[in-house]
Each structure stands twice: as C-alpha cells, then as structure tokens.
Scaffold this motif. Sequence first.
Motif, PDB file in Angstrom:
ATOM      1  N   GLU A   1      41.428  98.280 -21.212  1.00 16.98           N
ATOM      2  CA  GLU A   1      41.771  98.931 -19.941  1.00 16.98           C
ATOM      3  C   GLU A   1      41.473  97.950 -18.815  1.00 16.98           C
ATOM      4  O   GLU A   1      40.802  96.944 -19.016  1.00 16.98           O
ATOM      5  CB  GLU A   1      40.878 100.170 -19.722  1.00 16.98           C
TER       6      GLU A   1
ATOM      7  N   HIS B   1      46.252  91.124 -22.043  1.00 20.56           N
ATOM      8  CA  HIS B   1      46.779  91.024 -20.671  1.00 20.56           C
ATOM      9  C   HIS B   1      45.682  90.394 -19.817  1.00 20.56           C
ATOM     10  O   HIS B   1      44.528  90.310 -20.254  1.00 20.56           O
ATOM     11  CB  HIS B   1      47.203  92.396 -20.135  1.00 20.56           C
TER      12      HIS B   1
ATOM     13  N   LEU C   1      51.007  89.626 -22.783  1.00 24.60           N
ATOM     14  CA  LEU C   1      51.977  89.775 -21.691  1.00 24.60           C
ATOM     15  C   LEU C   1      52.334  88.395 -21.164  1.00 24.60           C
ATOM     16  O   LEU C   1      51.501  87.490 -21.181  1.00 24.60           O
ATOM     17  CB  LEU C   1      51.353  90.574 -20.552  1.00 24.60           C
TER      18      LEU C   1
ATOM     19  N   SER D   1      57.073  91.463 -22.517  1.00 20.20           N
ATOM     20  CA  SER D   1      57.306  91.799 -21.114  1.00 20.20           C
ATOM     21  C   SER D   1      57.324  93.326 -21.036  1.00 20.20           C
ATOM     22  O   SER D   1      57.437  94.002 -22.054  1.00 20.20           O
ATOM     23  CB  SER D   1      58.615  91.195 -20.619  1.00 20.20           C
ATOM     24  N   GLY D   2      57.181  93.855 -19.837  1.00 15.94           N
ATOM     25  CA  GLY D   2      57.136  95.312 -19.691  1.00 15.94           C
ATOM     26  C   GLY D   2      55.756  95.837 -19.996  1.00 15.94           C
ATOM     27  O   GLY D   2      54.758  95.175 -19.718  1.00 15.94           O
ATOM     28  N   SER D   3      55.682  97.015 -20.626  1.00 15.98           N
ATOM     29  CA  SER D   3      54.378  97.631 -20.871  1.00 15.98           C
ATOM     30  C   SER D   3      53.669  96.951 -22.044  1.00 15.98           C
ATOM     31  O   SER D   3      54.224  96.846 -23.141  1.00 15.98           O
ATOM     32  CB  SER D   3      54.566  99.124 -21.180  1.00 15.98           C
ATOM     33  N   MET D   4      52.454  96.501 -21.781  1.00 17.88           N
ATOM     34  CA  MET D   4      51.708  95.798 -22.825  1.00 17.88           C
ATOM     35  C   MET D   4      51.412  96.733 -24.004  1.00 17.88           C
ATOM     36  O   MET D   4      51.598  96.363 -25.163  1.00 17.88           O
ATOM     37  CB  MET D   4      50.404  95.272 -22.224  1.00 17.88           C
ATOM     38  N   LYS D   5      51.006  97.951 -23.657  1.00 16.01           N
ATOM     39  CA  LYS D   5      50.621  98.872 -24.735  1.00 16.01           C
ATOM     40  C   LYS D   5      51.829  99.198 -25.620  1.00 16.01           C
ATOM     41  O   LYS D   5      51.742  99.110 -26.855  1.00 16.01           O
ATOM     42  CB  LYS D   5      50.029 100.146 -24.133  1.00 16.01           C
ATOM     43  N   ASP D   6      52.954  99.526 -24.977  1.00 14.66           N
ATOM     44  CA  ASP D   6      54.149  99.876 -25.759  1.00 14.66           C
ATOM     45  C   ASP D   6      54.566  98.696 -26.640  1.00 14.66           C
ATOM     46  O   ASP D   6      54.874  98.851 -27.820  1.00 14.66           O
ATOM     47  CB  ASP D   6      55.321 100.252 -24.843  1.00 14.66           C
TER      48      ASP D   6
END
Length: 699
Positions: free
Chosen positions: A52, A93, A113, A172-177
């Motif tokens: 987080e 990230h 990321l 790229s975009g959401s790291m978690k996804d």
Amino acid sequence: MLVSYHRVNELGVITIDNPPVNALSYGVRKGILEAITTAHADDSKAVVILCEGRTFIAGSDISEFGKPIAEPSLPQVNAAIEALAKPVVAAIHGTALGGGFELALSCHYRCALESAFVGLPEVTLGLLPGAGGTQRVPRLIGVQAALDMMTGGQKIAASKALKLGLIDRVLSGSMKDGALAYARELVASGTGPRRIRDMSIAPESFAGEAFDAYRNRLNQRKRGQESPQKIVDCVEAAITMPFDEGLAYERSSFIERSQSEQSAALRHIFFAERQAPKVLGLDKNITPRSIDQVAVIGAGTMGGGIAMSFANAGIPVTLLELNQGGLDAGLALISQNYSVTVGKGKLSEEEAATRQALISGTTDYAALASADLVIEAVFESMDVKKQVFGRLDEVCKAGAILASNTSYLDVYEIAAATTRPLDVVGLHFFSPANVMRLLEVVRAEQTADDVVATVMRLGKRIGKVPVLAGVCFGFIGNRMLRQYAREAQLCMIEGAEPGQIDGVLTRFGMAMGPLAVGDLAGLDIGYKSRQALTAEQRGDPRSYAIADTLVEMGRLGQKTGAGYYRYDSHTRARSANPDVLAVIKAEAEKYGVSRRALSDEEILNRHLMALINEGFRILEEGIAQRPSDIDAVYVHGYGFPAYRGGPMFYASRLGLDKVYGCIDDLYKRTGEAYWKPAPLLAKLAENNQSLEDWVASND
Ligand code: 3HC
Ligand code: NAI
C-alpha cells in the motif's frame, strides 16, 4: 495491521502497509513470514506480494541497524518466500530498494509499474546488500552488471531493469490488476516457482585478476570507502562458494558492516539530510506559496548553475543580465554544460534540449513581473545588491519571494533595500550550483514563515539538501571555512608545503585539499574580498600573506597555470611549484615565523578542530538549528567525507572531552583568541554531556 493476507479466488495476496516507505521493520518481517506460512498451508495456486501507499518496500528499517536484529531476520523471511512451492510474484511500484528489492529477488517473478525503480543502495549507507542481493543478482544479470549495480548503488528505472533481467514484466495502468493478471497467467500456463538460488552464474571473463582490477578501480573512484570492496568480496564468494555458504558469508559481512564506524556515519548523514529541511517552531499547517516561474539575476558562474537547477526540475526560469553580451555568454555556458553532460552519456539529447528550452534570457527587468521567486546572483557587493533589490521591489508582483545568493553579506541589510522585507530570504547555492546539493536557506530577521516553508519545500523539489542558517558573516559553511582556510595558511607559513597539507586532508577523505580548492576557485576571489575589509577584519596577516603575494605575482591558480601548484596547460595535471616554496619562506621571514617540520597529525588536527570549534559557536548562537545540520552542510557543500559523518558527528565520535582537550591545548600553546574553546563545547565536556544530550535538552 502492518501485513495482511487475503484470497482473490485462486491467488493469495500479501499486502504490506507500513507508511511512509514500507520499511522492513520487525513487525513487517514477522507479518510477511506469517502470511507465507498461511499461503503455504492453503490451496492458493500462486501468491502476490504488494504494498500500500507510495512505494514498494524501500529497504530494511535503517533505524534498526547497529542494534541486535530481532528474528525473523530478513534472510529468514526471504528463504521462506523462495522455498514456497507455488509461484510468488512481487508487484513493485515506487522504489523497491535494498532489502525491499532483495525480498523481490526471493520471489519467483517480478513485475513493476513503468514508473517504478529498483536498486540496491546499501553502499550509500556504508553497508552491503545483506539479504541475498550479492548472491542472487550476479546469478540473474552476470557479475559485471551486478558489481556495477551494487557498488554504484543507483536506482534503476523499470524499463532498464527489464532489459537487464532484474524484473520480468513492466506494467502500465493499475499495478494490482496487472500483477494479479500476471499471477493468473502463471497459474494457467502451469509455470511453477523459478528460484534464483538454483541458477548458475553466467560464464564470463571474471576471474581472480578481473576482481583485483575492479577493486583497484574502486579504490580510486571510492577512495577511503570500505563497503564497495566488501561487496566485491561477496560477489566473488557467489562464484567460489555454493549458494548457502555464499549467503552466510554475505550475512556475516553485512553484520560486520552494520557495526562499522563508516556505516554509523553514513546513516547519520541519511537522517541529517531528512531532518535538515524541518524548521523548528514553524507551524506544520502553514501553506507554502506556489512556485511555477523563477527568475535569476546575473548569468555568471552561479546564476547559470542556479538556472540549470530549476530547469532540471522542470521549472521555467528567466535569466537576467546587464547586457546582451553577458546574457549570450551565460546562455552559451549553460548550453556547453548540457552538451558535456550529454557527451558523458548522462542525459539524452532530447532531455537536454527540453531542459534548456525552459531557460529564457532577458535584459529587461519588466520580464520579471510574473516570477514567483527571483534569485539574485550578481557581484558580491552590497551596493550592487541593494540596487538590484530596489529594482526588484519596483517590478515584482506582490507575494513574489526575493532571494539573494550572497556568500557573506548581511541579508537584513539587503532586505532593507525593499519595502517588503518579509519576502526576502538568502538562498545560498554552492558551486557548481547545478551539481552541489547543499542549499543554505538564510532566514533574515523579518523573513516570513511561509517564505521559509516555501523555499525549504522548493529546495527538496529541485533535489537539494536545504539547511536553515541565521544571518552572520559567512552563515554556517563559509564561516567555518574561514577557520579551516586560516589553518591551511598558518600550517604553510609555519613549515608545511602545499602538497603535504592537501595530502593529509585528502587522505582523511576530503574531496580536495584546501590549497587545491583555492587554485580551482581562483586565488583572486579571496584577495578581492580581503581588499574590501579593514585590516582588523582581515585578521592575522600570516593567515593571508602567502595568498596575497601569489595573486600580486599574477599566480591566480588553475586559470593562470600556476597558484599553489603548477598546472599542465593541456592535461591540467598538478605538480609542486618550487617558486611557491620561496614565497612561503620569504613571507615566514617577513613575519618572523621560524619554520619547522609539522607532523601530518598536527595538520589534520588543526584543520578539523578549527571547523569543530566554530561549529560549536554556530550552534550556541542559534545560527544552525542542530548539529546534524552542520554535518549536512559540510558533506553536501564542502566535500567533507560522508563516511566520516561531518565535523560535529566526528567530534562526537572522538569524544567531546578529547576534542575540548585538544582545542584547549591549541589555545594554551598559541594564545590566539580563535582557539579559545567554544563555551558550549567547554560546558558539555565539563558536564560529561554529549551533543545528543544537548539536542534533547533543547527539544
Ligand atoms: N528505514 C527507515 N526510515 C526510512 C527508510 C528506511 N529504509 N527510508 C526512508 N525512511 C524515512 C525517512 O527517514 C523519512 O522519515 P521522516 O519523514 O521522519 O523524515 C521518510 O521515510 C520519508 O523518506 P524521504 O523523505 O527520503 O522520502 P522520499 O519520497 O524523498 O524518498 C526513498 C523515498 C527513495 C525510499 C528514500 O527514503 C530512500 O532512499 N530511502 C532509503 C532506501 C535505502 O537505502 N534502502 C536500503 C536500506 S539498507 C537495507 O535494506 C539492508 C538490506 O540489504 C539487508
Ligand atoms: P560572477 O562574476 O561569475 O557573475 C556575476 C554576474 O552578475 C555577471 O555575469 C555580471 O554581469 C552580472 N551582474 C552584475 N551586476 C548585475 C546587475 N545589476 N544586473 C544583472 N546582472 C548583473 O559571480 P558569481 O561567482 O556567479 O557570484 C555571484 C554571487 O554568488 C555572489 O554574491 C557570490 O558571492 C555568490 N556565490 C558565489 C560562489 C562561487 O563559488 N562563485 C558560491 C556561492 C555564492
């Protein structure tokens, strides 16, 4: 809860939440181990470790070093991760640094990321990667790249890390996804764990002699530092020892390093840098002014470098000069500086062009009307500075911050040349201003709190280490430097040659000796500023007679090919200058000084004690906020070796009673007022108190 574990269908997700940087404190290590144990026992098919907040784990908790490490240790946690029988993915990230990246290396796969960085910066703390880094990285990317990465300690951008093979995928975009999708792909394709410990090191030319050659190069590049050499030893062990033996060797080397004096000093500097911008007594809720447009007056040595510092941080700058000729020369020098950086491969041509395009020139004060901050860097003359500030007062918008880069002059007096002294502050950059990290922020009597808060924040934004100073002749750094420079001159007239003095101080770790620095800056600078002083202000003539004579002989330093040394006109190589010895002897005779052999120890002591004694005075007068600020000033502005922690840290480690004794001896021997021990030093030594006690008593 520092670490949590939850299921997302067939995936186990371990989330670390330890603000501000997810450092691997005891609770985090314990939490991760427990989560791994849970994941081991459940029917998850793969595990993702993510963080987080603003970053992946930025390393071990530096404040825990030097004390016994509570178990589980990081190597124990990493071993458990690596041993897991299902694939483990690290999702990075921000910055995965030190132990944080070592934990990622224990995972079987790494994704990051595109904005992320990875790195093993332990060397900058006098340490070495102590949780598998020295054993895993060479297996992953080869010996040469591993050595460069770990002895350099720099952060590596995700795209480069991918090319090197340090990570497996850029997201790229959401790291978690993205990370969960990656883990699902691994599960779907039946890809199992891939452990770096099982990889062999790529065969390459690195044999015994190659390591020795690397060590020799490091000895030159990282003079005096112990950690880089130890890193090479550990990487060599990665080749010569089985993995677990190599790990054990690394761990014992790490523990030895974490207890070393050099690491204690470097950790002190790490926290000193972060402490310095915090201004005591300033309301935390103060709203800083926004700075989107900067102007710099004077495109000389300093003005050009200052403009580059802002452009390098993406902030547009207008540079003002007296006339078009001066402006063109200043802009040409900036352009040349960028070309040199591009030539060294440190900046791309596009980036250099983008930065340069942020710098525009003018000779018209009206062009400064929209600037949020104006920094004056004209000649060091009160009259000229007052004129400039008077003009700024007329043209600048309300709320603009007006700053002076003066080295010595009274910022109160400069502020009084305006109708808005609340907006006036000293911003003392160091030469070369685009390179040196120190920024002394000089608070004048009326400087508004929000102005101080703004420039502190801005200093960090442009990558500087801002340190608050009060007004006095020379502020923190140059005030101390005068004492140090005096000792160089006195040691010379009393019997030492320039090469001996500079040799002693560079062996101590100073970036350059005081006399070589004089030659580099130009001996005429000090000469001119002395000419503006009264005889009383100039002090003991023995402390400048040699320098003045050299200038009067036209020996101004490197720029004339001769100063304290001679310089080869092509290579700039330095050699002893026999004529200087004649000058020294003549001046000694003139002032009745009988020359003698000075020991290296005496030379070192006198230079360091001169700095330390003045440092104590500066502290007591409140010119510096705290001892560690003085250390940050000396390390980032004056080439004091970071691995010795700065003059005040050095004094603390020597013991204040010993320092007091040494300064008192010099006082008794010479009778010179400047050697009278600073009252604060005397008080602490007599009461057997430390600087930490003093800091705590002031809180
Ligand atoms: N341990 C303890 N505190 C840390 C820390 C760490 N590793 N890293 C940062 N902090 C603290 C800072 O002291 C600061 O505290 P403060 O707010 O009370 O002053 C706060 O976190 C924020 O730090 P920064 O102001 O530096 O924040 P930035 O956003 O500018 O930078 C960073 C973030 C790039 C992570 C930077 O803090 C950094 O470089 N940290 C150190 C990284 C490092 O050296 N890691 C290696 C540690 S040694 C190790 O891991 C050994 C292993 O091999 C066994
Ligand atoms: P410099 O002589 O290289 O440059 C000064 C520039 O200001 C010249 O280009 C000059 O044409 C210009 N100038 C003079 N009066 C002007 C005016 N009224 N309006 C616009 N431009 C004007 O001097 P340098 O070395 O850059 O020093 C500038 C200031 O920075 C001084 O106050 C100095 O004490 C301080 N400083 C210098 C350091 C150094 O190492 N050179 C280090 C830190 C501070």
